[in-house]
Design an enzyme around this catalytic site. Structure first.
Site, PDB file in Angstrom:
ATOM      1  N   HIS A 120       0.875  -1.169   0.000  1.00  0.00           N
ATOM      2  CA  HIS A 120       0.000   0.000   0.000  1.00  0.00           C
ATOM      3  C   HIS A 120       0.920   1.228   0.000  1.00  0.00           C
ATOM      4  O   HIS A 120       2.027   1.176   0.536  1.00  0.00           O
ATOM      5  CB  HIS A 120      -0.833  -0.037   1.280  1.00  0.00           C
ATOM      6  N   LYS A 124     -10.579  -0.850  10.111  1.00  0.00           N
ATOM      7  CA  LYS A 124     -10.707  -2.074   9.298  1.00  0.00           C
ATOM      8  C   LYS A 124     -11.074  -3.270  10.181  1.00  0.00           C
ATOM      9  O   LYS A 124     -11.394  -4.339   9.685  1.00  0.00           O
ATOM     10  CB  LYS A 124      -9.410  -2.341   8.548  1.00  0.00           C
ATOM     11  N   CYS A 177      -4.674   2.467  -3.752  1.00  0.00           N
ATOM     12  CA  CYS A 177      -3.462   3.001  -3.110  1.00  0.00           C
ATOM     13  C   CYS A 177      -2.305   2.022  -3.250  1.00  0.00           C
ATOM     14  O   CYS A 177      -1.504   1.851  -2.309  1.00  0.00           O
ATOM     15  CB  CYS A 177      -3.700   3.319  -1.631  1.00  0.00           C
ATOM     16  N   GLN A 187      -4.559  -5.232   6.809  1.00  0.00           N
ATOM     17  CA  GLN A 187      -5.541  -6.146   6.200  1.00  0.00           C
ATOM     18  C   GLN A 187      -5.535  -7.528   6.838  1.00  0.00           C
ATOM     19  O   GLN A 187      -6.295  -8.408   6.414  1.00  0.00           O
ATOM     20  CB  GLN A 187      -5.254  -6.299   4.689  1.00  0.00           C
ATOM     21  N   ASP A 197       3.047  -4.390   8.212  1.00  0.00           N
ATOM     22  CA  ASP A 197       1.803  -3.633   8.013  1.00  0.00           C
ATOM     23  C   ASP A 197       0.664  -4.653   8.107  1.00  0.00           C
ATOM     24  O   ASP A 197       0.436  -5.432   7.192  1.00  0.00           O
ATOM     25  CB  ASP A 197       1.868  -2.960   6.641  1.00  0.00           C
TER      26      ASP A 197
HETATM   27  N1  PMP Z   1      -1.777  -0.773   4.587  1.00  0.00           N
HETATM   28  C1  PMP Z   1      -2.717  -1.502   3.982  1.00  0.00           C
HETATM   29  C2  PMP Z   1      -2.371  -2.883   3.495  1.00  0.00           C
HETATM   30  C3  PMP Z   1      -4.004  -0.985   3.815  1.00  0.00           C
HETATM   31  O1  PMP Z   1      -4.936  -1.708   3.212  1.00  0.00           O
HETATM   32  C4  PMP Z   1      -4.283   0.313   4.287  1.00  0.00           C
HETATM   33  C5  PMP Z   1      -5.653   0.945   4.110  1.00  0.00           C
HETATM   34  N2  PMP Z   1      -6.221   0.759   2.859  1.00  0.00           N
HETATM   35  C6  PMP Z   1      -3.266   1.023   4.919  1.00  0.00           C
HETATM   36  C7  PMP Z   1      -2.039   0.446   5.053  1.00  0.00           C
HETATM   37  C8  PMP Z   1      -3.478   2.418   5.449  1.00  0.00           C
HETATM   38  O2  PMP Z   1      -4.378   2.381   6.497  1.00  0.00           O
HETATM   39  P1  PMP Z   1      -4.986   3.740   7.087  1.00  0.00           P
HETATM   40  O3  PMP Z   1      -5.511   4.513   5.916  1.00  0.00           O
HETATM   41  O4  PMP Z   1      -6.063   3.271   7.997  1.00  0.00           O
HETATM   42  O5  PMP Z   1      -3.877   4.444   7.789  1.00  0.00           O
END
Ligand code: PMP
Length: 409
Positions: free
Chosen positions: A126, A229, A367, A206, A203
């Protein structure tokens, strides 16, 4: 923990939004990877705090502040237990995964990475696990290295291992890819990195909604996730860090709460985790996260994992039957994310027609533009499943895609 089956119809009643209509039709919510819906218990916990127990935390000597502080700190213990961490001081509350990664890049990264060094990430990140490292590398004259992925979206572990070199100062990788659904063999990757003395940030944005995570078993140095999430409120997240790292790291932001004493000559920083929690936090958000953890623990993380896995298999089979559909991300180890393209329609058109049927899917690059570049596409449509998703949702998606074909094929 027993892997009792989830009673999906009962679970769905816990989520008021799932009883609503979209475009006049029953809502089919297939965008939980972007943000999950909230059970009544989470909503109630926040309303209750604001209605009966709200005051600023850690500072008041009066009863209300003590109650508010107790509710806030009770969540820290819930998160500790949820992640299998050794101590509550290893749990830092932040705004979300993005802030957690930026914290580590700014504090740990700045202290550790210098000119000529390398930070190793993967091709399935991401943006929030790319850009903070890129910024750090730019500042320090370091290089960002990227471990490649296979056509099915699996990390090529031998290449990852080869990229762990004498200059690698840090590895950052996703537990689960948001764009492809790939579940990485994190424990093995951490072992390989540690064998070369390299710390690892995971990270987990997910991963936590779909499976039990044990940071001590993974042995990762840092683990980040977002409350929103995990069926909790937005605006709150968690950074787990091994105490030895957090203690050695300089603060990320300065301000109230993160100090023991301040004079114009010298400031003495607070103990961890408070050293990293400058300013008034999202108190009700943290309390809501605590309720979300109680909720998933009560359902059972093994039952949730089994449900998600079974539904993913069903959905993979059903989507494979749709003419002209190609799944992007078919790794053997996958979480409940289905990215796809159709030969006849752009993902945004797919999303718009599905929306007319009350079906919410995400379309775009998620993203994760480098992932799209890897497959030579600009976007996908993505259906993502959660503990309240059911086969009927997948069937509605397949029927919706037949309408897309009617319009475009
Ligand atoms: N890492 C991953 C794998 C994600 O899916 C996301 C959110 N789509 C993020 C980081 C960022 O999370 P946040 O926008 O809640 O900070």
């Amino acid at each position: 923990m027993s892997a009792a089956r989830l009673d999906i119809e009962r679970v769905r009643k816990d989520f008021p939004i799932l009883q609503t209509l979209a475009r006049g039709k029953p809502l089919v919510f297939l965008d939980s990877a972007a943000s999950a819906q909230k059970p009544q218990a989470v909503i109630d916990a926040m309303v209750d705090l604001y209605s009966r127990s709200y005051a600023n935390i850690h500072r008041g000597v009066y009863e209300l502040s003590e109650r508010s502080t107790a509710a806030f700190e009770a969540t820290r213990e819930k998160v500790r237990s949820f992640l299998g961490a050794a101590e509550t001081r290893e749990i830092v509350f932040v705004r979300g995964t993005t802030e957690a990664i930026n914290l580590v890049a700014s504090s740990f990264g700045r202290a550790r990475v210098g000119e000529g060094d390398e930070v190793l990430i993967t091709h399935m990140e991401h943006h929030s696990n790319i850009v903070p490292w890129q910024m750090l590398c730019d500042e320090k004259g370091a290089t960002l290295k990227v471990a490649p992925i296979d056509d099915d979206g699996s990390l090529i572990v031998e290449e990852f291992e080869k990229l762990l070199g004498p200059h690698t100062k840090l590895v950052a990788l996703p537990h689960v890819s948001n764009a492809l659904g790939t579940v990485n063999p994190v424990k093995d990757l951490v072992r390989r990195a540690h064998a070369k003395g390299v710390p690892v940030l995971v990270d987990g944005a997910q991963a936590v909604p779909h499976q039990r995570v044990d940071v001590r078993d993974l042995d990762c140095d840092f683990y980040a996730f977002s409350s929103h999430k995990l069926f909790g409120p937005s605006g709150v997240g968690v950074l787990y860090g091994k105490a030895e790292h957090l203690e050695a790291m300089p603060p990320y932001q300065g301000g109230g709460e993160m100090i023991l004493s301040v004079s114009f000559e010298k400031t003495i920083y607070n103990e961890i985790p408070h050293k990293f929690e400058a300013g008034t936090p999202d108190i009700a958000g943290v309390v809501g996260l605590g309720a979300a953890i109680d909720y998933v623990e009560a359902l059972g993380l093994d039952a949730i994992a089994a449900h998600d896995h079974e539904l993913l298999e069903y959905a993979t089979g059903a989507l494979s039957e749709v003419p002209g559909l190609t799944l992007v991300g078919t790794a053997p180890e996958k979480a409940a994310v289905l990215s796809f393209v159709l030969d006849c329609a752009h993902p945004h058109d797919i999303g718009t027609i599905l929306d007319q049927e009350g079906i919410a899917v995400r379309t775009g690059h998620h993203c994760a533009q480098p992932v799209m570049q890897r497959y030579g596409i600009s976007a996908t449509a993505r259906a993502s499943l959660a503990l309240y998703s059911r086969r009927e949702d997948v069937d509605a998606l397949v029927a919706g895609l037949a309408k897309v074909r009617e319009v475009f094929a």
